[in-house]
Design a protein around this motif. Structure first.
Motif, PDB file in Angstrom:
ATOM      1  N   SER A 144       1.376  -0.879   0.395  1.00 65.25           N
ATOM      2  CA  SER A 144      -0.143  -0.048   0.128  1.00 65.25           C
ATOM      3  C   SER A 144       0.873   1.267  -0.238  1.00 65.25           C
ATOM      4  N   TYR A 145       0.266   2.467  -0.297  1.00 64.13           N
ATOM      5  CA  TYR A 145       0.917   3.422  -0.037  1.00 64.13           C
ATOM      6  C   TYR A 145       1.732   3.396   1.516  1.00 64.13           C
ATOM      7  N   ASP A 192      14.171   0.085  18.712  1.00 62.58           N
ATOM      8  CA  ASP A 192      14.604  -1.178  19.441  1.00 62.58           C
ATOM      9  C   ASP A 192      14.934  -2.484  18.514  1.00 62.58           C
ATOM     10  N   GLY A 193      15.156  -2.007  16.996  1.00 61.98           N
ATOM     11  CA  GLY A 193      15.379  -2.996  16.135  1.00 61.98           C
ATOM     12  C   GLY A 193      13.370  -3.561  15.372  1.00 61.98           C
ATOM     13  N   LEU A 194      12.829  -2.681  15.236  1.00 64.72           N
ATOM     14  CA  LEU A 194      11.473  -2.464  14.633  1.00 64.72           C
ATOM     15  C   LEU A 194      11.191  -1.575  14.212  1.00 64.72           C
ATOM     16  N   ALA A 195      10.469  -1.348  12.981  1.00 68.01           N
ATOM     17  CA  ALA A 195      10.364  -0.522  11.928  1.00 68.01           C
ATOM     18  C   ALA A 195       8.564  -0.323  12.176  1.00 68.01           C
ATOM     19  N   TYR A 196       7.921   1.022  12.768  1.00 70.01           N
ATOM     20  CA  TYR A 196       6.592   0.788  13.248  1.00 70.01           C
ATOM     21  C   TYR A 196       6.393   1.656  11.615  1.00 70.01           C
ATOM     22  N   VAL A 197       5.229   0.664  11.094  1.00 69.79           N
ATOM     23  CA  VAL A 197       5.628   2.239   9.460  1.00 69.79           C
ATOM     24  C   VAL A 197       4.230   1.575   8.943  1.00 69.79           C
ATOM     25  N   ALA A 198       3.778   3.243   9.207  1.00 64.30           N
ATOM     26  CA  ALA A 198       2.175   3.520   8.522  1.00 64.30           C
ATOM     27  C   ALA A 198       1.603   3.777   7.156  1.00 64.30           C
ATOM     28  N   GLY A 199       1.076   2.160   7.016  1.00 69.02           N
ATOM     29  CA  GLY A 199       0.398   2.364   5.477  1.00 69.02           C
ATOM     30  C   GLY A 199      -1.072   2.627   4.795  1.00 69.02           C
ATOM     31  N   GLN A 200      -1.307   3.886   4.393  1.00 71.51           N
ATOM     32  CA  GLN A 200      -2.515   3.859   4.008  1.00 71.51           C
ATOM     33  C   GLN A 200      -3.368   2.053   4.187  1.00 71.51           C
ATOM     34  N   VAL A 217      -0.535   5.786  16.743  1.00 73.69           N
ATOM     35  CA  VAL A 217      -1.033   5.289  15.095  1.00 73.69           C
ATOM     36  C   VAL A 217      -2.211   7.157  14.684  1.00 73.69           C
ATOM     37  N   THR A 218      -2.147   7.475  13.114  1.00 72.50           N
ATOM     38  CA  THR A 218      -3.147   8.506  12.880  1.00 72.50           C
ATOM     39  C   THR A 218      -3.740   8.019  12.198  1.00 72.50           C
ATOM     40  N   GLY A 219      -4.663   7.741  11.736  1.00 71.71           N
ATOM     41  CA  GLY A 219      -5.876   7.705  10.328  1.00 71.71           C
ATOM     42  C   GLY A 219      -6.498   8.895   9.936  1.00 71.71           C
ATOM     43  N   VAL A 220      -7.070   8.707   8.720  1.00 73.23           N
ATOM     44  CA  VAL A 220      -7.540   9.342   7.909  1.00 73.23           C
ATOM     45  C   VAL A 220      -8.643   9.513   8.613  1.00 73.23           C
TER      46      VAL A 220
END
Length: 140
Positions: free
Chosen positions: A71-72, A80-88, A127-130
């Motif tokens: 997704s976008y 701590d070795g984790l990437a938190y990624v916000a995907g649309q 986490v913010t969501g549209v």
């Protein structure tokens, strides 16, 4: 500095009135966010990529790996070795980046629609969501 045009520049700001570009790397896509931890830069690209870049030599940054999300992608926070990624359309993805050359999906939270931004503080994920506003998750 991540640019919309697909260039990650390494800037020396030792003298704030005279910033100097030390080096750069050109990657595919349009960047949406960057998070730097130690000598690694984690760069999100609009069309679903997380680039992991070694910036230990600022005059010659190099790509270690690319992780693709379906997704976008708007935002990344690395702790701590984790990437938190916000995907649309894919919600929150947690990517294990403890071995930066071999990132893999650790977990996902798909209940939020159109995740826009993510930030991790202590044991809380914001986490913010549209459409959903602000969601706060606890890390266990």
């Amino acid at each position: 500095m991540a640019e919309w045009s697909g260039i990650l520049s390494i800037i020396d700001v030792s003298y704030p009135t005279n910033p100097t570009r030390l080096g750069f790397i050109r990657l595919d896509g349009s960047f949406t966010d960057v998070s730097v931890v130690g000598s690694l830069a984690y760069v999100t690209e609009l069309h679903g990529r997380l680039y992991i870049i070694d910036v230990s030599n600022p005059t010659n940054p190099s790509r270690l790996s690319t992780y693709t999300i379906s997704s976008y992608v708007n935002s990344v926070s690395v702790v701590d070795g984790l990437a938190y990624v916000a995907g649309q359309s894919s919600g929150l993805k947690v990517i294990d980046v403890s071995d930066p050359a071999r990132p893999f999906l650790h977990s996902a939270y798909d209940a939020i629609r159109s995740a826009w931004a993510v930030s991790v503080v202590d044991n809380l994920i914001y986490v913010t969501g549209v459409y959903d506003g602000l969601l706060i998750l606890r890390i266990h």
